[in-house]
Scaffold this motif. Structure first.
Motif, PDB file in Angstrom:
ATOM      1  N   THR A 414       0.850  -1.188   0.000  1.00  0.00           N
ATOM      2  CA  THR A 414       0.000   0.000   0.000  1.00  0.00           C
ATOM      3  C   THR A 414       0.886   1.239   0.000  1.00  0.00           C
ATOM      4  OG1 THR A 414      -1.662  -1.149   1.282  1.00  0.00           O
ATOM      5  CG2 THR A 414      -1.770   1.250   1.320  1.00  0.00           C
ATOM      6  N   LYS A 415       0.523   2.184  -0.851  1.00  0.00           N
ATOM      7  CA  LYS A 415       1.293   3.439  -0.876  1.00  0.00           C
ATOM      8  C   LYS A 415       0.592   4.464   0.002  1.00  0.00           C
ATOM      9  CE  LYS A 415       3.421   3.353  -5.491  1.00  0.00           C
ATOM     10  NZ  LYS A 415       3.108   2.020  -6.028  1.00  0.00           N
ATOM     11  N   LEU A 416       1.353   5.144   0.819  1.00  0.00           N
ATOM     12  CA  LEU A 416       0.790   6.208   1.652  1.00  0.00           C
ATOM     13  C   LEU A 416       1.318   7.550   1.182  1.00  0.00           C
ATOM     14  CD1 LEU A 416       1.026   4.912   5.340  1.00  0.00           C
ATOM     15  CD2 LEU A 416      -0.820   4.649   3.693  1.00  0.00           C
ATOM     16  N   ASP A 422      -2.551  12.480  -4.933  1.00  0.00           N
ATOM     17  CA  ASP A 422      -1.616  11.396  -5.257  1.00  0.00           C
ATOM     18  C   ASP A 422      -2.290  10.029  -5.101  1.00  0.00           C
ATOM     19  OD1 ASP A 422       0.485  13.180  -5.680  1.00  0.00           O
ATOM     20  OD2 ASP A 422       0.988  13.223  -3.557  1.00  0.00           O
ATOM     21  N   VAL A 423      -3.082   9.935  -4.055  1.00  0.00           N
ATOM     22  CA  VAL A 423      -3.761   8.674  -3.770  1.00  0.00           C
ATOM     23  C   VAL A 423      -4.754   8.325  -4.874  1.00  0.00           C
ATOM     24  CG1 VAL A 423      -5.466   7.622  -2.219  1.00  0.00           C
ATOM     25  CG2 VAL A 423      -3.497   8.833  -1.286  1.00  0.00           C
ATOM     26  N   ASP A 424      -5.594   9.293  -5.192  1.00  0.00           N
ATOM     27  CA  ASP A 424      -6.611   9.054  -6.216  1.00  0.00           C
ATOM     28  C   ASP A 424      -5.973   8.638  -7.532  1.00  0.00           C
ATOM     29  OD1 ASP A 424      -8.544   9.653  -4.457  1.00  0.00           O
ATOM     30  OD2 ASP A 424      -8.986  11.654  -5.227  1.00  0.00           O
ATOM     31  N   LYS A 425      -4.903   9.305  -7.820  1.00  0.00           N
ATOM     32  CA  LYS A 425      -4.258   9.038  -9.100  1.00  0.00           C
ATOM     33  C   LYS A 425      -3.731   7.591  -9.130  1.00  0.00           C
ATOM     34  CE  LYS A 425      -0.943  10.906 -12.383  1.00  0.00           C
ATOM     35  NZ  LYS A 425      -0.787   9.553 -12.877  1.00  0.00           N
ATOM     36  N   LEU A 653      -4.640   2.479  11.479  1.00  0.00           N
ATOM     37  CA  LEU A 653      -4.447   1.175  10.844  1.00  0.00           C
ATOM     38  C   LEU A 653      -3.089   0.562  11.180  1.00  0.00           C
ATOM     39  CD1 LEU A 653      -5.603   1.736   7.150  1.00  0.00           C
ATOM     40  CD2 LEU A 653      -6.831   0.538   8.948  1.00  0.00           C
ATOM     41  N   GLY A 654      -3.015  -0.736  11.087  1.00  0.00           N
ATOM     42  CA  GLY A 654      -1.734  -1.420  11.055  1.00  0.00           C
ATOM     43  C   GLY A 654      -1.632  -2.058   9.676  1.00  0.00           C
ATOM     44  N   LEU A 655      -0.527  -1.832   8.977  1.00  0.00           N
ATOM     45  CA  LEU A 655      -0.419  -2.352   7.613  1.00  0.00           C
ATOM     46  C   LEU A 655       0.766  -3.307   7.503  1.00  0.00           C
ATOM     47  CD1 LEU A 655      -1.071   0.966   5.651  1.00  0.00           C
ATOM     48  CD2 LEU A 655      -2.616  -0.971   5.875  1.00  0.00           C
ATOM     49  N   ASP A 656       0.599  -4.282   6.662  1.00  0.00           N
ATOM     50  CA  ASP A 656       1.658  -5.276   6.556  1.00  0.00           C
ATOM     51  C   ASP A 656       2.738  -4.893   5.559  1.00  0.00           C
ATOM     52  OD1 ASP A 656      -0.226  -5.648   4.542  1.00  0.00           O
ATOM     53  OD2 ASP A 656      -1.118  -7.322   5.632  1.00  0.00           O
ATOM     54  N   LEU A 657       2.326  -4.405   4.402  1.00  0.00           N
ATOM     55  CA  LEU A 657       3.309  -4.004   3.390  1.00  0.00           C
ATOM     56  C   LEU A 657       2.984  -2.589   2.955  1.00  0.00           C
ATOM     57  CD1 LEU A 657       3.638  -6.920   0.782  1.00  0.00           C
ATOM     58  CD2 LEU A 657       5.344  -6.150   2.419  1.00  0.00           C
ATOM     59  N   LEU A 658       3.896  -1.676   3.142  1.00  0.00           N
ATOM     60  CA  LEU A 658       3.556  -0.322   2.710  1.00  0.00           C
ATOM     61  C   LEU A 658       4.754   0.447   2.189  1.00  0.00           C
ATOM     62  CD1 LEU A 658       2.903   2.184   5.584  1.00  0.00           C
ATOM     63  CD2 LEU A 658       3.742  -0.073   6.027  1.00  0.00           C
ATOM     64  N   GLN A 659       4.441   1.338   1.258  1.00  0.00           N
ATOM     65  CA  GLN A 659       5.426   2.261   0.710  1.00  0.00           C
ATOM     66  C   GLN A 659       4.988   3.655   1.109  1.00  0.00           C
ATOM     67  OE1 GLN A 659       4.686   1.027  -3.358  1.00  0.00           O
ATOM     68  NE2 GLN A 659       6.728   0.144  -3.495  1.00  0.00           N
ATOM     69  N   VAL A 660       5.912   4.407   1.672  1.00  0.00           N
ATOM     70  CA  VAL A 660       5.555   5.718   2.188  1.00  0.00           C
ATOM     71  C   VAL A 660       6.297   6.799   1.418  1.00  0.00           C
ATOM     72  CG1 VAL A 660       5.650   7.202   4.213  1.00  0.00           C
ATOM     73  CG2 VAL A 660       5.146   4.779   4.481  1.00  0.00           C
ATOM     74  N   SER A 661       5.533   7.784   1.002  1.00  0.00           N
ATOM     75  CA  SER A 661       6.164   8.962   0.413  1.00  0.00           C
ATOM     76  C   SER A 661       6.261  10.023   1.506  1.00  0.00           C
ATOM     77  CB  SER A 661       5.321   9.480  -0.752  1.00  0.00           C
ATOM     78  OG  SER A 661       5.717  10.790  -1.061  1.00  0.00           O
ATOM     79  N   LEU A 662       7.464  10.404   1.857  1.00  0.00           N
ATOM     80  CA  LEU A 662       7.665  11.409   2.915  1.00  0.00           C
ATOM     81  C   LEU A 662       8.054  12.748   2.308  1.00  0.00           C
ATOM     82  CD1 LEU A 662       9.682   9.243   5.481  1.00  0.00           C
ATOM     83  CD2 LEU A 662       7.260   9.794   5.540  1.00  0.00           C
ATOM     84  N   ARG A 663       7.682  12.904   1.067  1.00  0.00           N
ATOM     85  CA  ARG A 663       8.134  14.092   0.351  1.00  0.00           C
ATOM     86  C   ARG A 663       7.329  15.336   0.710  1.00  0.00           C
ATOM     87  NH1 ARG A 663       6.175  14.853  -4.412  1.00  0.00           N
ATOM     88  NH2 ARG A 663       5.680  12.647  -4.499  1.00  0.00           N
ATOM     89  N   SER A 664       6.032  15.196   0.774  1.00  0.00           N
ATOM     90  CA  SER A 664       5.255  16.415   0.989  1.00  0.00           C
ATOM     91  C   SER A 664       4.497  16.356   2.312  1.00  0.00           C
ATOM     92  CB  SER A 664       4.300  16.640  -0.182  1.00  0.00           C
ATOM     93  OG  SER A 664       3.681  15.426  -0.543  1.00  0.00           O
ATOM     94  N   MET A 665       5.245  16.210   3.378  1.00  0.00           N
ATOM     95  CA  MET A 665       4.632  16.221   4.700  1.00  0.00           C
ATOM     96  C   MET A 665       4.358  17.677   5.077  1.00  0.00           C
ATOM     97  SD  MET A 665       4.612  12.988   5.513  1.00  0.00           S
ATOM     98  CE  MET A 665       4.140  12.922   3.797  1.00  0.00           C
ATOM     99  N   LEU A 684       8.246  -2.328   5.046  1.00  0.00           N
ATOM    100  CA  LEU A 684       8.176  -0.883   4.821  1.00  0.00           C
ATOM    101  C   LEU A 684       9.191  -0.438   3.771  1.00  0.00           C
ATOM    102  CD1 LEU A 684       7.322   2.030   5.756  1.00  0.00           C
ATOM    103  CD2 LEU A 684       9.134   1.868   7.468  1.00  0.00           C
ATOM    104  N   GLU A 685       8.710   0.367   2.838  1.00  0.00           N
ATOM    105  CA  GLU A 685       9.629   0.989   1.890  1.00  0.00           C
ATOM    106  C   GLU A 685       9.404   2.497   1.903  1.00  0.00           C
ATOM    107  OE1 GLU A 685       9.207  -0.304  -2.196  1.00  0.00           O
ATOM    108  OE2 GLU A 685      10.421   1.365  -2.935  1.00  0.00           O
ATOM    109  N   VAL A 686      10.482   3.251   2.007  1.00  0.00           N
ATOM    110  CA  VAL A 686      10.362   4.705   1.924  1.00  0.00           C
ATOM    111  C   VAL A 686      10.610   5.088   0.467  1.00  0.00           C
ATOM    112  CG1 VAL A 686      11.295   6.911   2.689  1.00  0.00           C
ATOM    113  CG2 VAL A 686      11.095   5.018   4.301  1.00  0.00           C
ATOM    114  N   LEU A 687       9.579   5.631  -0.154  1.00  0.00           N
ATOM    115  CA  LEU A 687       9.684   5.956  -1.582  1.00  0.00           C
ATOM    116  C   LEU A 687      10.539   7.190  -1.819  1.00  0.00           C
ATOM    117  CD1 LEU A 687       5.978   5.456  -2.710  1.00  0.00           C
ATOM    118  CD2 LEU A 687       7.926   3.996  -3.269  1.00  0.00           C
ATOM    119  N   ASP A 688      10.265   8.221  -1.017  1.00  0.00           N
ATOM    120  CA  ASP A 688      11.033   9.451  -1.147  1.00  0.00           C
ATOM    121  C   ASP A 688      10.885  10.242   0.149  1.00  0.00           C
ATOM    122  OD1 ASP A 688       8.470  10.452  -1.283  1.00  0.00           O
ATOM    123  OD2 ASP A 688       8.475  10.523  -3.448  1.00  0.00           O
ATOM    124  N   PHE A 689      11.654  11.254   0.293  1.00  0.00           N
ATOM    125  CA  PHE A 689      11.641  12.011   1.546  1.00  0.00           C
ATOM    126  C   PHE A 689      12.318  13.351   1.300  1.00  0.00           C
ATOM    127  CE2 PHE A 689      16.093  12.168   2.834  1.00  0.00           C
ATOM    128  CZ  PHE A 689      16.647  11.294   1.919  1.00  0.00           C
TER     129      PHE A 689
END
Ligand SMILES: Nc1ncnc2c1ncn2[C@@H]1O[C@H](COP(=O)(O)OP(=O)(O)OP(=O)(O)O)[C@@H](O)[C@H]1O
Length: 865
Positions: A414-416, A422-425, A653-665, A684-689
């Motif tokens: 899951t991408k966060l 970004d999500v809708d897209k 939520l608790g998620l098992d597999l996720l990719q997080v974009s930390l770019r536009s916090m 967990l994967e950090v996509l960008d930051f």
């Protein structure tokens, strides 16, 4: 192929009464007597406004949240959902090994053994007990130690409270929840405080079981109040979705506030029906308190006192509040010049409100993290939470989590994202990319008017319910669209009862749609299962003829025809456990069959989850109740597209597999919320930051540091807040008539507390749109504010380094702040001005903190120079 059905609009007849009462409704899972109490006049109406557009992205739009509506923000927590627990495994075709499915893109053979392996490791995370974390103040595990660490420091002051009877009620509670995890000692301690009638605030890292504990407390309250439960207990959260975690309503709804634009709008709380409601309440429960603003809390507390005609804090209501202030903050409105002077801005953390102090909360810090097992990860998350070693934390994260995650058996992580767009897209693109037909599932909504509403009031109540925010906020969206191969997330907990691998499906569990199964096929299977379960019902004839036979007979019969409530507080009478188990199964099956028969869809999605379970997803009921008005319900397939979701929606939520974009916090706590959804570093994967992605509020940090030292330290911290003493001492906590001018001062002053003194570093205390450099102090600043208050120049901590703080900038408008002054507005304080309000001598046109120019607000700044 479109399997959608149009939203139905129907009105029940009298014969519907009772039979429709959902065991899932708020509070409805009470004892049989509670169940009777909840029996309602059943007026089912579906609001046409709920019709979904034919093609709607998984995440709906309108809202107040920066990313999207707060109403749509979060997914459910992992609280055991009564409704979900009622779903027997038999309703779920848990086919395991050797399954395969046809994706629209072709045949995808599934190696189920490996999926099971992955899934097991993930699901274990939420259920297992993790050893106590090291960073916090460890709480004693014996009651003796607890007593020491939680001295009760204030007297009972709430005359109207009914301290809870202890052991017997507790036994009753536990009876029905044998399969739920035991509470930890620190969680038990909170329950004890609640029983004693204390005002309690409990908090802790993400995954420490706050929502889980709250659901247990609600069970306790059901037992305390019995049939009076829904009248006496207001169960609320600041946002609609947060409220659905606990089957409550928004604070606004429970207190009749509506959507306040100005402070005057809180006057709606005085309406006759709301007044009566508020006077009847004995307990106010608030979850996700981080999203509750100081402004809201202050105003509400004052109004409640007023309405209850009591000087006691919160008018004598018992307050049970939980949440984590390191998580998402209130959704404040950006200041706009055109706003009226008493505009409601939703500013500040709730604990900043003077009312927080006067409410004498017992502050309890939960320290045991259940969601993550890996202590390294837990420590890293804690650093991020506190904003400690942020650079090192980011580097550690990148080192471990920058690599791409393996796509496990076709199930993508899951991408966060911070932003809804970004999500809708991502979701739309992913769904579009799948070949095959879209299957649409249309929600079936209904409202039930409470039986206490009679005569002409019924249509009015009906209208209120139809317009209820629940329908906007509900986790289950009006139209779910999937294709075979679509990645989805479950929105309810489901017990895979009897699953040989002991697997669990919880809200947040993710999987892939593997097939669309005809409804008739599922019905046939359920009917067969019911026949088998009925045959297994024990013969209770002898016992039923005995002393308590009436109750049991009634129970067994009801179980068999599907009209009983499940175990738990609404479970079978004492001694009927064995009847209960078998009867429950039959009852649950019957209920599901009935509800599925009524369901207009023609197919049901079959989902292969990460833990290897492959189940047909039946429609599920989401509900909320409005005390003395009625219940709103949505029947929907409890799934949503889950290639991507917003960070706001992921809270809880608790998620098992996720990719997080930390770019536009853009908010405090966002990065922490996003990362703490992961159950493991491996998942967990950090996509960008960017290096500034971790934002923490120093006020929050200090508040928690005090809490980690214990109740006395918190009290000391709050007491040492001369700012607040000043405020109350000068009559700034005022009645409604004066609030217009003075309330801003309170908030402005509180906003100033966040300003770091002396180094020129700035932050905008509560404005998401402002530039923000993390700072480390805050409370000290208050002291300087207090001690130099009379000089008229020190409210911003010596006059330097403030960010844009509406109202607060007026203080700076005294001449020294970097904030943009309103130029001596009515509530501004000029340099040397001797009074709080209206000195009006602020240096008009002080500099915009963003560009340094005068003549415009920071929020309007276009970077002109
Ligand atoms: N005493 C306990 N024993 C075992 N598991 C528990 C216990 N308390 C909570 N959990 C589990 O821990 C997980 C996290 O709980 P929960 O969602 O309530 O945490 P939270 O503090 O509300 O998290 P967040 O702040 O992220 O919303 C859930 O799977 C829950 O079932």
């Amino acid at each position: 192929m479109d399997n959608g059905v149009s939203t139905k609009r129907k009105r029940s007849t009298d014969s519907d009464k009772g039979a429709e009462a959902s065991p899932l409704q708020n509070g409805g899972a009470g004892t049989p007597s509670i169940k009777r109490f909840f029996k309602q006049v059943n007026v089912k109406v579906t609001s046409s406004s709920l019709d979904a557009s034919p093609v709607q992205p998984a995440v709906s739009a309108q809202g107040q949240d920066p990313a999207e509506s707060p109403a749509h923000l979060t997914g459910p927590s992992d609280v055991p959902v009564q409704g979900a627990r009622m779903l027997p495994s038999s309703l779920l075709n848990t086919s395991t090994a050797n399954s395969c499915y046809q994706s629209a893109n072709g045949s995808l053979s599934r190696a189920m053994e490996s999926i099971s392996r992955v899934g097991d490791s993930f699901t274990a995370g939420d259920r297992s007990h993790v050893s106590q974390t090291q960073w916090g103040t460890g709480l004693g595990s014996t009651s003796g130690r607890q007593q020491q660490q939680y001295p009760h420091q204030h007297q009972h002051q709430h005359q109207q409270r009914q301290p809870l009877g202890s052991s017997s009620s507790r036994q009753m509670q536990l009876q029905g929840e044998a399969s739920s995890p035991d509470l930890s000692d620190e969680q038990e301690h909170v329950v004890d405080l609640v029983r004693e009638g204390r005002n309690v605030f409990f908090t802790g890292n993400a995954g420490t079981g706050k929502t889980f504990l709250l659901s247990r407390i609600l069970t306790e309250l059901q037992l305390r109040f019995g049939e009076e439960y829904s009248r006496r207990v207001a169960i609320c959260a600041p946002t609609g979705i947060a409220a659905t975690h606990i089957q409550g309503t928004t604070l606004n709804s429970a207190l009749g506030i509506g959507v306040p634009n100005t402070h005057k709008d809180f006057g709606t709380m005085h309406k006759q029906d709301t007044r009566m409601k508020i006077q009847a309440y004995q307990v106010l429960v608030i979850d996700e308190a981080s999203m509750l603003s100081a402004e809201m809390f202050e105003k509400v507390e004052e109004k409640i006192r007023d309405i209850r005609n009591s000087k006691l804090p919160a008018g004598g209501l018992q307050l049970i509040v939980c949440g984590d202030f390191f998580q998402l903050p209130p959704v404040s409105k950006p200041w706009d010049r055109s706003m009226p002077p008493d505009a409601f801005m939703n500013w500040g953390w709730a604990f900043q409100a003077p009312a927080w102090r006067s409410c004498n909360f017992e502050h309890v810090l939960l320290t045991k993290v259940f969601r993550q097992k890996d202590e390294t990860f837990v420590r890293l998350l804690d650093d991020i939470r506190y904003g400690r070693n942020t650079r090192a934390s980011i580097e550690a994260l990148i080192a471990k989590c920058k690599r791409p995650l393996a796509v496990t058996n076709g199930i993508k992580p899951t991408k966060l994202f911070g932003r809804n767009a970004d999500v809708d897209k991502v979701n739309k693109d992913e769904l579009d990319n799948l070949a095959g037909h879209v299957s649409s599932f249309q929600a079936e909504d209904e409202v039930e008017v409470d039986r206490v509403v009679t005569g002409n009031a019924i249509p009015l109540a009906q209208q209120r319910l139809q317009r209820h925010e629940f329908f906007r906020d509900c986790l289950a969206i009006p139209q779910v669209q999937v294709k075979v191969g679509a990645q989805v997330m479950l929105l309810k907990n489901v017990d895979l009862e009897g699953d040989i691998n002991g697997r669990q499906l919880v809200n947040g569990s993710r999987g892939v749609v593997t097939a669309l199964v005809p409804k008739a096929t599922v019905l046939r299977r359920l009917e067969q299962e019911r026949r088998t379960a009925q045959a297994a019902l024990p013969d209770r004839g002898g016992m039923l003829g005995g002393g308590m036979g009436g109750g049991l007979a009634g129970f067994a019969a009801a179980a068999a025809n599907g009209t009983v409530v499940p175990p738990g507080p609404g479970g079978p009478p004492n001694g009927a456990d064995d009847v209960g188990e078998a009867g429950m199964k039959v009852g649950n099956l019957s209920r599901s069959i009935e509800s599925l028969r009524r369901w207009n869809g023609t197919v049901l999605p079959k989902v292969l989850f990460l833990n290897g379970a492959e189940v047909e997803i039946l429609p599920s009921t989401f509900s909320a109740s409005l005390p003395n008005v009625g219940t709103v319900k949505r029947q929907q397939i409890p799934l949503k597209l889950a290639w991507a979701i917003t960070i706001h929606k992921s809270q809880g939520l608790g998620l098992d597999l996720l990719q997080v974009s930390l770019r536009s916090m853009f908010q405090a706590g966002q990065a922490y919320v996003a990362l703490s959804r992961a159950r493991s570093l491996e998942g967990l994967e950090v996509l960008d930051f960017d290096w500034n992605c971790i934002k923490t509020d120093p006020l929050v940090t200090q508040f928690y540091e005090a809490m980690s030292k214990g109740q006395a330290a918190v009290k000391e911290l709050l007491d040492s807040s001369n700012a607040w003493q000043e405020l109350s001492g000068r009559g700034l906590i005022v009645d409604s008539a004066r609030i217009q001018t003075n309330y801003y001062l309170v908030l402005a002053l509180l906003a100033q507390l966040a300003v770091r003194k002396g180094n020129g570093t700035t932050r905008s205390a509560w404005q998401g749109d402002a530039a923000w450099t993390p700072v480390t102090s805050g409370w000290q600043n208050r002291n300087s504010f207090a001690s130099q208050g009379s000089s008229g120049t020190s409210y911003n901590g010596g006059g330097r380094g403030t960010g844009y703080v509406p109202g607060g900038s007026s203080y700076n408008g005294g001449g020294r702040g970097a904030g943009y002054s309103t130029g001596g507005s009515t509530w501004g304080r000029g340099r040397g001005g001797g009074s709080f309000g209206g000195a009006g001598r602020g240096r008009g046109g002080d500099t915009c903190f963003k560009c340094g120019q005068t003549g415009h607000w920071a929020s309007q700044c276009q970077g002109r120079r």
